[in-house]
Write a protein that holds these residues in place. Structure first.
Motif, PDB file in Angstrom:
ATOM      1  N   SER A 152       1.282  -1.736  -0.061  1.00 44.68           N
ATOM      2  CA  SER A 152      -0.288  -0.149  -0.016  1.00 44.68           C
ATOM      3  C   SER A 152       1.078   0.947  -0.487  1.00 44.68           C
ATOM      4  CB  SER A 152      -1.062   0.098   1.185  1.00 44.68           C
ATOM      5  OG  SER A 152       0.057   0.329   2.151  1.00 44.68           O
ATOM      6  N   LEU A 153       0.318   2.538  -0.636  1.00 39.06           N
ATOM      7  CA  LEU A 153       0.837   3.940  -0.171  1.00 39.06           C
ATOM      8  C   LEU A 153       1.380   4.179   1.206  1.00 39.06           C
ATOM      9  CD1 LEU A 153      -1.429   5.943  -2.493  1.00 39.06           C
ATOM     10  CD2 LEU A 153       0.667   5.182  -2.887  1.00 39.06           C
ATOM     11  N   ALA A 154       0.781   3.866   1.722  1.00 39.10           N
ATOM     12  CA  ALA A 154       1.232   3.825   3.805  1.00 39.10           C
ATOM     13  C   ALA A 154       2.081   2.600   3.849  1.00 39.10           C
ATOM     14  CB  ALA A 154       0.166   3.700   4.370  1.00 39.10           C
ATOM     15  N   HIS A 155       2.587   1.844   3.563  1.00 39.89           N
ATOM     16  CA  HIS A 155       3.571   0.595   4.096  1.00 39.89           C
ATOM     17  C   HIS A 155       4.126   1.540   3.488  1.00 39.89           C
ATOM     18  CE1 HIS A 155       5.704  -2.782   3.797  1.00 39.89           C
ATOM     19  NE2 HIS A 155       5.214  -2.780   4.945  1.00 39.89           N
ATOM     20  N   VAL A 156       4.408   1.453   2.356  1.00 39.53           N
ATOM     21  CA  VAL A 156       5.953   1.995   1.047  1.00 39.53           C
ATOM     22  C   VAL A 156       6.268   3.369   1.815  1.00 39.53           C
ATOM     23  CG1 VAL A 156       7.145   3.088  -0.738  1.00 39.53           C
ATOM     24  CG2 VAL A 156       5.005   0.932  -0.950  1.00 39.53           C
ATOM     25  N   ALA A 157       5.556   4.250   2.133  1.00 39.57           N
ATOM     26  CA  ALA A 157       5.649   5.671   2.493  1.00 39.57           C
ATOM     27  C   ALA A 157       6.764   5.332   4.292  1.00 39.57           C
ATOM     28  CB  ALA A 157       4.710   6.247   3.269  1.00 39.57           C
ATOM     29  N   ALA A 158       5.996   4.547   5.117  1.00 42.75           N
ATOM     30  CA  ALA A 158       7.105   4.080   6.136  1.00 42.75           C
ATOM     31  C   ALA A 158       8.225   3.088   5.898  1.00 42.75           C
ATOM     32  CB  ALA A 158       5.752   3.359   7.203  1.00 42.75           C
ATOM     33  N   ASP A 159       8.089   2.291   5.193  1.00 38.10           N
ATOM     34  CA  ASP A 159       8.904   1.424   4.735  1.00 38.10           C
ATOM     35  C   ASP A 159      10.572   2.497   4.145  1.00 38.10           C
ATOM     36  OD1 ASP A 159      10.810  -0.354   4.466  1.00 38.10           O
ATOM     37  OD2 ASP A 159      10.076  -1.464   3.293  1.00 38.10           O
ATOM     38  N   LEU A 160      10.269   3.503   3.643  1.00 34.97           N
ATOM     39  CA  LEU A 160      11.500   4.137   2.847  1.00 34.97           C
ATOM     40  C   LEU A 160      10.774   5.516   3.595  1.00 34.97           C
ATOM     41  CD1 LEU A 160      11.037   2.994  -0.681  1.00 34.97           C
ATOM     42  CD2 LEU A 160      12.508   2.446   0.768  1.00 34.97           C
ATOM     43  N   ALA A 161      10.761   6.145   4.342  1.00 37.57           N
ATOM     44  CA  ALA A 161      10.423   7.050   5.029  1.00 37.57           C
ATOM     45  C   ALA A 161      10.225   8.670   3.607  1.00 37.57           C
ATOM     46  CB  ALA A 161      12.238   7.719   5.613  1.00 37.57           C
ATOM     47  N   LEU A 162       9.519   7.737   3.165  1.00 39.46           N
ATOM     48  CA  LEU A 162       8.703   8.625   1.746  1.00 39.46           C
ATOM     49  C   LEU A 162       7.570   9.285   1.776  1.00 39.46           C
ATOM     50  CD1 LEU A 162      11.118   7.811  -1.118  1.00 39.46           C
ATOM     51  CD2 LEU A 162      11.418  10.360  -0.623  1.00 39.46           C
ATOM     52  N   GLU A 163       7.386  10.594   1.279  1.00 38.21           N
ATOM     53  CA  GLU A 163       5.882  10.879   1.068  1.00 38.21           C
ATOM     54  C   GLU A 163       5.698   9.753  -0.529  1.00 38.21           C
ATOM     55  OE1 GLU A 163       3.028  14.598  -0.185  1.00 38.21           O
ATOM     56  OE2 GLU A 163       4.476  14.754  -0.111  1.00 38.21           O
ATOM     57  N   THR A 164       4.469   9.219  -0.562  1.00 37.11           N
ATOM     58  CA  THR A 164       4.019   8.371  -1.349  1.00 37.11           C
ATOM     59  C   THR A 164       2.609   8.488  -1.967  1.00 37.11           C
ATOM     60  OG1 THR A 164       2.746   6.613  -0.481  1.00 37.11           O
ATOM     61  CG2 THR A 164       5.428   6.195  -0.642  1.00 37.11           C
ATOM     62  N   ARG A 165       2.551   8.971  -3.317  1.00 37.55           N
ATOM     63  CA  ARG A 165       1.143   8.834  -4.152  1.00 37.55           C
ATOM     64  C   ARG A 165       0.933   8.044  -5.355  1.00 37.55           C
ATOM     65  NH1 ARG A 165       2.085  15.559  -5.274  1.00 37.55           N
ATOM     66  NH2 ARG A 165       2.261  16.112  -2.443  1.00 37.55           N
ATOM     67  N   PRO A 166      -0.641   7.650  -5.625  1.00 43.43           N
ATOM     68  CA  PRO A 166      -0.058   6.843  -6.116  1.00 43.43           C
ATOM     69  C   PRO A 166       0.261   7.360  -8.209  1.00 43.43           C
ATOM     70  CG  PRO A 166      -2.530   7.410  -5.889  1.00 43.43           C
ATOM     71  CD  PRO A 166      -1.007   8.314  -4.997  1.00 43.43           C
ATOM     72  N   LEU A 167       0.776   6.190  -8.865  1.00 43.53           N
ATOM     73  CA  LEU A 167       1.035   6.660 -10.329  1.00 43.53           C
ATOM     74  C   LEU A 167       0.101   7.309 -11.353  1.00 43.53           C
ATOM     75  CD1 LEU A 167       4.014   5.599 -11.829  1.00 43.53           C
ATOM     76  CD2 LEU A 167       2.806   4.153 -12.581  1.00 43.53           C
ATOM     77  N   THR A 168      -1.327   7.286 -10.898  1.00 48.94           N
ATOM     78  CA  THR A 168      -2.658   7.889 -11.491  1.00 48.94           C
ATOM     79  C   THR A 168      -1.844   9.221 -11.024  1.00 48.94           C
ATOM     80  OG1 THR A 168      -4.268   7.373 -10.277  1.00 48.94           O
ATOM     81  CG2 THR A 168      -3.956   5.900 -12.020  1.00 48.94           C
ATOM     82  N   GLU A 169      -1.381   9.990 -10.292  1.00 47.65           N
ATOM     83  CA  GLU A 169      -1.586  10.985 -10.048  1.00 47.65           C
ATOM     84  C   GLU A 169      -0.265  11.983 -11.222  1.00 47.65           C
ATOM     85  OE1 GLU A 169      -1.872  12.566  -6.062  1.00 47.65           O
ATOM     86  OE2 GLU A 169      -3.617  10.456  -6.175  1.00 47.65           O
ATOM     87  N   LEU A 170       0.885  10.771 -11.075  1.00 51.44           N
ATOM     88  CA  LEU A 170       2.292  11.144 -11.518  1.00 51.44           C
ATOM     89  C   LEU A 170       1.918  12.429 -12.721  1.00 51.44           C
ATOM     90  CD1 LEU A 170       4.676  11.899 -11.583  1.00 51.44           C
ATOM     91  CD2 LEU A 170       5.293   9.723 -12.982  1.00 51.44           C
ATOM     92  N   ALA A 171       2.430  14.542 -12.917  1.00 52.56           N
ATOM     93  CA  ALA A 171       1.772  14.214 -14.095  1.00 52.56           C
ATOM     94  C   ALA A 171       3.209  15.761 -14.252  1.00 52.56           C
ATOM     95  CB  ALA A 171       0.547  16.180 -13.830  1.00 52.56           C
ATOM     96  N   ALA A 172       2.879  16.761 -14.738  1.00 53.57           N
ATOM     97  CA  ALA A 172       4.186  17.444 -15.011  1.00 53.57           C
ATOM     98  C   ALA A 172       4.644  18.275 -13.568  1.00 53.57           C
ATOM     99  CB  ALA A 172       4.224  17.833 -16.568  1.00 53.57           C
ATOM    100  N   PRO A 173       5.283  17.724 -13.041  1.00 51.53           N
ATOM    101  CA  PRO A 173       5.988  17.995 -11.830  1.00 51.53           C
ATOM    102  C   PRO A 173       6.183  19.777 -11.449  1.00 51.53           C
ATOM    103  CG  PRO A 173       6.804  16.583 -11.745  1.00 51.53           C
ATOM    104  CD  PRO A 173       6.525  16.724 -13.410  1.00 51.53           C
ATOM    105  N   GLY A 174       6.765  20.738 -12.343  1.00 48.03           N
ATOM    106  CA  GLY A 174       7.236  22.457 -12.402  1.00 48.03           C
ATOM    107  C   GLY A 174       7.242  22.784 -14.093  1.00 48.03           C
ATOM    108  N   ASP A 175       7.998  23.914 -14.002  1.00 47.14           N
ATOM    109  CA  ASP A 175       8.737  24.657 -15.294  1.00 47.14           C
ATOM    110  C   ASP A 175      10.048  23.800 -15.092  1.00 47.14           C
ATOM    111  OD1 ASP A 175       5.975  26.160 -14.953  1.00 47.14           O
ATOM    112  OD2 ASP A 175       6.994  27.408 -13.251  1.00 47.14           O
ATOM    113  N   GLU A 176      11.092  23.886 -14.722  1.00 46.00           N
ATOM    114  CA  GLU A 176      12.185  23.372 -14.881  1.00 46.00           C
ATOM    115  C   GLU A 176      12.440  21.774 -14.341  1.00 46.00           C
ATOM    116  OE1 GLU A 176      17.177  24.346 -14.454  1.00 46.00           O
ATOM    117  OE2 GLU A 176      15.705  25.497 -13.644  1.00 46.00           O
ATOM    118  N   ILE A 177      11.589  20.457 -15.494  1.00 44.81           N
ATOM    119  CA  ILE A 177      12.110  19.767 -14.773  1.00 44.81           C
ATOM    120  C   ILE A 177      13.108  19.064 -15.926  1.00 44.81           C
ATOM    121  CG2 ILE A 177      10.576  17.074 -15.427  1.00 44.81           C
ATOM    122  CD1 ILE A 177       8.508  19.389 -15.499  1.00 44.81           C
ATOM    123  N   ILE A 178      13.946  17.736 -15.067  1.00 44.39           N
ATOM    124  CA  ILE A 178      15.268  17.188 -15.583  1.00 44.39           C
ATOM    125  C   ILE A 178      14.656  15.827 -15.326  1.00 44.39           C
ATOM    126  CG2 ILE A 178      17.474  16.722 -15.741  1.00 44.39           C
ATOM    127  CD1 ILE A 178      17.312  19.665 -14.116  1.00 44.39           C
TER     128      ILE A 178
END
Length: 483
Positions: A152-178
């Protein structure tokens, strides 16, 4: 294996190659029945894995090289091996290095590092699907019935100490993207290609030139597991010799240990017996292992963290070296020892190779194999001795067997050694069976000795020194495991 034929309604989006073979029921009665009467699964929230803090520090260092930019680091999708079967999945090394997610990575995950003083990062991936969805039973590519449950998102967030979101929410995340390009086409589409993309590829490689405490510990563990694999091969030598394709048994014996102790092998095992030992990257491994020959075994265990060892030992199949085999073997060991003796912070990486070549040139000249003296052969415009060792002496090692490969020359070959660097020292001598420049007694002999070296504050440590290296110790090693 089961026929991966998805339900008709999801075939086009999952595995279209099998759409014309689908037999999965599509009735509403079936869907209601397969979605009901499942026990509850309690959600277990893990503590962060040990590498999580190290991965966070790596992300901070990488982000500092690209101020104001959003960095996109994909893990990569699964790769098709044949029709609707995939290769075993392995996330891109840069992704695992920056997240701490390794052999258990969900394919298609993407790490996004946003600009800012605290360098926020978000991990996007496809979480586990509910049992009330068609994916659960009908999607042969990622459905739980087919590939097992995803976290689950919550499991991985705790496991890796990272914020997690569904892949379906991934979009162009800013102006300068590398984007780390060439890993995932979907991630490549998030932004137009630019000159900074090549800089990011170099940066994620150079970030690994100096290993942290966690990485060094993993390297030690990978080497320990590799030693066990070498022991296994020696113990199995009677069976190996008896088989017409004994090299395959060598490969299988070592790979069994790699799967038992880690994720897999770090690279295709080289099990080269007799004249095959003269072929530097012999991975066909389909020849016999004959008494009287040498077996060159170049292999490494990759742990679940994806860190790998890279060790070579050359073993006399009969248990003892012949006089000529011993002469060649000890010359190679002398070259390795000479190279190791100069390793310390402050020297340049290329000096290691140069030191080994002094010995290789001296020995081949001493044996009358060169048309000139050793000193003349070492001239950059001569290099006669390199006929018998065309490869380099060292390469960086870590989460890739040839780690840091995209680093700039001035930081790699011409780079200055620093504490925490890990690399191989692996000289060799290879006398091809049809090489008329060497006496017949040398022809068909190939020897390589490879160790994994850590640069320390005041010198170096041979991390694989416990695996026997001298001719005498190798013979004693074989005798102890075959008795």
């Amino acid at each position: 294996m089961a026929d991966s034929t998805p339900v008709d309604t999801v075939a086009a989006s999952t595995t279209p190659a099998t759409a014309n073979r689908s037999t999965t029921p599509t009735s509403s009665t079936f869907r209601d029945y397969i979605s009901s009467s499942w026990a509850e699964r309690p959600e277990v929230t893990p503590s962060p894995r040990p590498q999580a803090a190290f991965a966070a520090a790596r992300r901070m260092r990488l982000a500092a090289k690209f101020p104001g930019a959003t960095l996109v680091i994909p893990a990569g999708p699964a790769k098709v091996r044949s029709n609707d079967t995939d290769y075993p999945y392995r996330a891109h090394s840069a992704f695992s290095h920056l997240t701490g997610w390794a052999s258990d990575t969900v394919p298609g995950a993407v790490l996004v590092i946003s600009p800012g003083d605290d360098t926020p990062a978000v991990l996007y991936f496809t979480p586990t699907a509910g049992r009330d969805t068609e994916e659960f039973y009908a999607n042969a590519a990622i459905g739980e019935f087919w590939t097992g449950p995803r976290p689950s998102l919550a499991h991985v967030a705790a496991d890796l100490a990272l914020e997690t979101r569904p892949l379906t929410e991934l979009a162009a995340p800013g102006d300068e993207i590398i984007v780390l390009r060439g890993v995932d086409e979907a991630a490549d589409d998030l932004a137009p290609a630019g000159s900074a993309d090549a800089e990011l590829l170099r940066a994620v490689s150079e970030l690994r030139l100096v290993k942290d405490e966690y990485e060094i510990a993993e390297m030690r563990a990978a080497i320990d597991a590799t030693r066990q694999g070498f022991d296994d091969v020696i113990a199995d030598l009677p069976e190996i010799v008896a088989h017409p394709r004994g090299e395959r048994l060598v490969e299988g014996t070592f790979n069994r240990r790699a799967r038992a102790e880690g994720n897999t092998v770090g690279y295709d095992t080289i099990a080269a017996s007799g004249p095959h030992a003269c072929i530097l990257h012999w991975t066909r491994n389909d020849g016999p292992v004959a008494p009287g020959d040498l077996l060159l075994l170049d292999a490494g265990v990759e742990l679940d963290s994806l860190y790998t060892a890279d060790i070579t030992r050359t073993l006399p199949v009969s248990g003892t070296f012949t006089e000529v085999q011993r002469r060649v073997y000890e010359a190679v060991r002398e070259a390795a020892d000479a190279a190791f003796a100069i390793v310390r912070p402050g020297i340049r990486f290329r000096e290691i190779h140069a030191e080994a070549m002094k010995v290789i040139a001296a020995k081949t000249a001493e044996w009358g194999l060169l048309p000139v003296s050793a000193e003349e052969s070492l001239d950059p415009d001569a290099q006669y001795h390199r006929r018998y060792m065309v490869h380099g002496t060292s390469h960086h090692l870590g989460i890739d067997v040839h780690d840091c490969a995209q680093a700039r020359r001035e930081l790699y070959l011409d780079g200055v050694l620093e504490p925490g660097m890990v690399f191989t020292i692996e000289p060799g001598l290879y006398f091809q069976p049809d090489d008329l420049t060497v006496p017949e007694e040398y022809r068909g002999i190939g020897v390589r000795i490879e160790d994994d070296i850590l640069v320390t504050a005041d010198g170096a440590e041979n991390l694989s020194a416990a695996i026997p290296r001298t001719a005498d110790d190798v013979e004693a090693w074989l005798a102890s495991l075959r008795s």
